[in-house]
Structure formats: structure tokens, C-alpha cells
Write an enzyme that holds these catalytic residues in place. Structure first.
Site, PDB file in Angstrom:
ATOM      1  N   TYR A  15     -23.158  73.198  58.942  1.00 33.35           N
ATOM      2  CA  TYR A  15     -22.681  72.312  60.001  1.00 33.35           C
ATOM      3  C   TYR A  15     -21.161  72.347  60.154  1.00 33.35           C
ATOM      4  O   TYR A  15     -20.595  71.575  60.915  1.00 33.35           O
ATOM      5  CB  TYR A  15     -23.139  70.878  59.721  1.00 33.35           C
ATOM      6  CG  TYR A  15     -24.641  70.746  59.750  1.00 33.35           C
ATOM      7  CD1 TYR A  15     -25.318  70.547  60.948  1.00 33.35           C
ATOM      8  CD2 TYR A  15     -25.388  70.841  58.582  1.00 33.35           C
ATOM      9  CE1 TYR A  15     -26.697  70.442  60.992  1.00 33.35           C
ATOM     10  CE2 TYR A  15     -26.775  70.735  58.605  1.00 33.35           C
ATOM     11  CZ  TYR A  15     -27.419  70.539  59.810  1.00 33.35           C
ATOM     12  OH  TYR A  15     -28.791  70.435  59.839  1.00 33.35           O
ATOM     13  N   ASP A  17     -19.090  74.733  61.468  1.00 36.99           N
ATOM     14  CA  ASP A  17     -18.590  75.209  62.756  1.00 36.99           C
ATOM     15  C   ASP A  17     -18.729  74.134  63.835  1.00 36.99           C
ATOM     16  O   ASP A  17     -17.768  73.823  64.541  1.00 36.99           O
ATOM     17  CB  ASP A  17     -19.347  76.473  63.191  1.00 36.99           C
ATOM     18  CG  ASP A  17     -19.101  77.639  62.246  1.00 36.99           C
ATOM     19  OD1 ASP A  17     -18.197  77.526  61.401  1.00 36.99           O
ATOM     20  OD2 ASP A  17     -19.809  78.641  62.349  1.00 36.99           O
ATOM     21  N   GLU A 272     -15.514  73.497  55.404  1.00 35.87           N
ATOM     22  CA  GLU A 272     -14.222  73.192  56.015  1.00 35.87           C
ATOM     23  C   GLU A 272     -14.134  71.763  56.532  1.00 35.87           C
ATOM     24  O   GLU A 272     -13.178  71.047  56.245  1.00 35.87           O
ATOM     25  CB  GLU A 272     -13.918  74.168  57.153  1.00 35.87           C
ATOM     26  CG  GLU A 272     -12.593  73.889  57.848  1.00 35.87           C
ATOM     27  CD  GLU A 272     -12.159  74.995  58.804  1.00 35.87           C
ATOM     28  OE1 GLU A 272     -11.492  74.672  59.806  1.00 35.87           O
ATOM     29  OE2 GLU A 272     -12.484  76.176  58.552  1.00 35.87           O
ATOM     30  N   ASP A 273     -15.117  71.325  57.303  1.00 34.28           N
ATOM     31  CA  ASP A 273     -15.011  70.027  57.949  1.00 34.28           C
ATOM     32  C   ASP A 273     -14.930  68.898  56.928  1.00 34.28           C
ATOM     33  O   ASP A 273     -14.006  68.079  56.953  1.00 34.28           O
ATOM     34  CB  ASP A 273     -16.200  69.804  58.896  1.00 34.28           C
ATOM     35  CG  ASP A 273     -16.079  68.505  59.677  1.00 34.28           C
ATOM     36  OD1 ASP A 273     -15.018  68.278  60.290  1.00 34.28           O
ATOM     37  OD2 ASP A 273     -17.027  67.707  59.664  1.00 34.28           O
TER      38      ASP A 273
END
Length: 376
Positions: A15, A17, A272-273
Site C-alpha cells: 500500500y 505507492d 515508505e508511507d
């Protein structure tokens, strides 16, 4: 006239991206009053992050953003003045042809993955000429002044501070998730990929002198959790082993996930998020970086640790590095965790200071808007 922005997102296998692009699209529309379309090839993944979304709708408006399904058969549509291809995704051929036919050129940006590696500063903002005469510009998020910064809404830290100061709001939020930690317990969250070291870490938590309440949102780490427990836990279920209380949480919206991070004393995150959001939480954290072939991800891990450890004492920095390496390089998490606990107050202070330092720089959305203004 407001500028129009198209953001293209291909959901790969997690999730991250869609998480990044959805946050970016919302902020561009809300704080910069831009006309934003978010093209997503997997609306079911999008609906996990935005529960009010319709995963079957070809076109819908959510929180000021036009969300479009990115179909295999590309529909005829006008191009935008700013086009962002997220994380190297390939734009539809028909759309690229339409960009080449525009009477006034559009700004085409390739939003790259976050990295603290030294070469990022030199590549940020570089153009890449295309065979059809168009130019695509590389745009790198990052942690230094010579990069594009990190995603951060203008009111984010103010909202966090208000939430931290409102004990009743925190208690009510956790209660809404069925979480009722003991007053003396260390509250922690765990969002990670599969990891063979989880059992060793859980054993250390279970044997600790201080109780820990570990919140585990639905995700890929659950299989390892169940293997250690010897049973499967449904969402909301709680189990206790020694000093450790385990609880599985449902997949929540992005805003609620932020609140979970703000409630916790320590956050293990992935990709990343959630990695960026844990930094804005201002708590000690552990990053499970996305695995790449030939362990190329280790270079990214070491690059971040090199800058994040600055300001810590040598002993505290060594303990932090040992923990992150253990989690990402299949080393003994039990020993590494006990090492970190010796420096807990310093790591708490450091996490706050790092957050404040990063907040002095322009956020990613603002940097993108300013880049476009300079370009025109």
C-alpha cells in the site's frame, strides 16, 4: 486559472505507492487549491486507505480529489498541465502521445522513491529527454535541503500536539479500536513485512520487566505472529504471554493510522508511507525496509542511519543501528532490543528533535508546487 495536475499510481504488492500518492493528491487539492486527478489501477487497494471510496467506480470525487480508475483501455481525456508518474510507473502510451501534441508543454515529473543516499541530491531535478521530444524530470523526496522534502500536511504537527495534550481523546480513540492498555504498559505498534526475527523480539518483550501492549495492524507480519503464538488471532482479539500483550487491529484509514502512531511509545513501520508518518509522530521507531535483489536495500538503510544517528551519543547510536540491522539483516532481535532499552530516554528526545528538524524544511507538496512555478 488553477493548474491541473494528473498523478498516476500503479499499485504493486503493498500500500506504499497508493498511500503516498493519495496523501499527496489530497494535500495538493486542499492546501494549494489545485485541480487534481489521481489515476489508480487498483481501486480496491485505494478503498482500504479511503473506506468511503467505491472500488467499482470509474470516476469519483473523494476529499477534493477526482479519483479515476486507470483502465487497460485508456479513455480519451485532456492532459494536465502537471503530470506526475509515481515511482517509475509507465504512463499510458496514448496519454504520452497527447502530451507531445499539446500546444503548451506540460511539466512531466517522475516522483521517485524516498532515499537518503548521497547521489539523490545530484539527481534531484534533472531532466530526462524522451524520444518523442518531451522531457521528464526526476523529483526525489528526501531529508536534506537539496531534495524535495517529505510529505507533511501544514497542520499535521499541530494536530498531533493537540491530540497528545488531550488524554480523553486518546483514550476514546483507542477504546474505539478496542484497545485498553494497562497504565504502566509501553504501547507499541508493529507494521512490517514477513520477518523471521519476530519471535526473538516477542520473547524479549515477554520477558521484560516492563509490560508491553503491542498493536499489530492487519498485514503480512501476522503469519509470523501466529506462528510464534501457535494460534491465529482474529481482528480485535487479545493474547498475553508474560509481560507482553498482543492485539490485532483492523486496517484503518490513513488519518486513524496517524493517531495510532501518536498514541504509541514506539512504532515499527515498513516501506515508505508509514516510515515517514512514524517520523512525524516523534517517537522512537524501527524501519523494515522493502527488500530488493542482491540486498540493495541495505545501502538505503545504512544511508538513512548515517544521518538519523547524528546527535546521539556513540553508545545510543550503536544500539539503534544494531536494532535496525537486526530487524533487516536477520540478526538477534532479542539482544538488540535489550540494548536499545538502555538508551530509551535519549532515543525519545532524539526522535522529537529529528521531527522538528525535518519540519523546518518545505514539505514535498509545497516543493512540487514551487518547482512548477519556477518552471513556468
Amino acid at each position: 486559472m488553477k493548474a491541473t495536475w494528473d498523478i498516476f499510481c500503479t499499485v504493486v504488492d503493498n500500500y506504499g505507492d497508493i498511500g503516498v500518492t493519495w496523501r499527496l493528491a489530497r494535500q495538493l487539492a486542499d492546501e494549494h487549491a489545485l485541480i487534481v486527478r489521481l489515476w489508480v489501477d487498483d481501486l480496491h487497494a485505494f478503498a482500504r486507505l479511503c473506506p468511503e471510496a467505491d472500488p467499482q467506480a470509474a470516476r469519483q470525487y473523494q476529499q477534493g480529489v477526482e479519483v479515476r480508475h486507470w483502465p487497460v483501455d485508456w479513455p480519451a481525456c485532456e492532459t494536465a498541465e502537471v503530470v506526475i508518474g509515481a515511482f517509475g510507473c509507465q504512463l499510458p502510451a496514448a496519454y504520452v502521445e497527447a502530451l507531445a501534441e499539446r500546444s503548451t508543454p506540460a511539466l512531466w515529473l517522475n516522483l521517485e522513491y524516498l532515499s537518503a543516499e548521497d547521489w539523490v541530491e545530484g539527481c534531484h531535478g534533472l531532466p530526462s529527454p524522451q524520444p518523442n521530444g518531451l522531457r521528464k524530470v526526476f523529483f526525489f523526496p528526501g531529508f536534506t535541503a537539496n531534495t524535495g522534502g517529505l510529505l507533511r500536511e501544514g497542520e499535521l504537527l499541530g494536530k498531533r500536539a493537540a491530540f497528545e495534550q488531550d488524554a480523553a481523546a486518546r483514550k476514546a480513540f483507542l477504546a474505539g479500536l478496542g484497545v485498553k492498555p494497562a497504565p504502566e504498559a509501553r504501547l507499541m505498534s508493529l507494521f512490517a513485512y514477513e520477518n523471521a526475527q519476530l519471535g526473538h523480539w516477542l520473547e524479549a518483550l515477554a520477558a521484560d520487566d516492563q509490560p508491553t501492549h503491542l498493536l499489530v495492524p492487519e498485514g503480512r507480519i501476522l503469519a509470523d505472529l501466529h506462528a510464534w503464538l501457535g494460534e491465529r488471532l482474529a481482528v480485535g482479539e487479545v493474547r498475553q504471554r508474560g509481560a507482553l500483550t498482543l492485539q490485532v487491529l483492523p486496517f484503518v484509514s490513513q488519518d486513524d493510522y496517524d493517531r495510532i502512531l501518536w498514541c504509541c511509545d514506539f512504532n515499527a513501520v515498513r516501506g515508505e508511507d508509514s516510515f515517514v508518518r512514524a517520523q512525524w509522530a516523534g517517537r522512537p521507531l524501527l524501519w523494515h525496509i522493502y527488500v530488493q535483489e542482491e540486498n540493495a536495500h541495505w545501502e538505503k538503510l545504512e544511508a538513512f542511519l548515517k544521518i538519523y544517528r547524528q546527535g546521539l551519543s556513540d553508545d545510543a547510536a550503536d544500539a539503534l543501528v544494531a536494532l535496525w540491522r537486526a530487524w533487516n539483516m536477520d540478526r538477534d532481535m532479542g539482544e538488540a532490543w535489550r540494548g536499545v532499552l538502555k538508551h530509551w530516554p535519549q532515543l525519545q528526545t532524539h526522535a522529537r528533535q529529528w521531527c522538528l528538524e525535518q519540519a523546518t524544511r518545505p514539505d514535498l507538496a509545497t516543493a512540487l508546487v514551487q518547482f512548477y512555478r519556477n518552471w513556468i
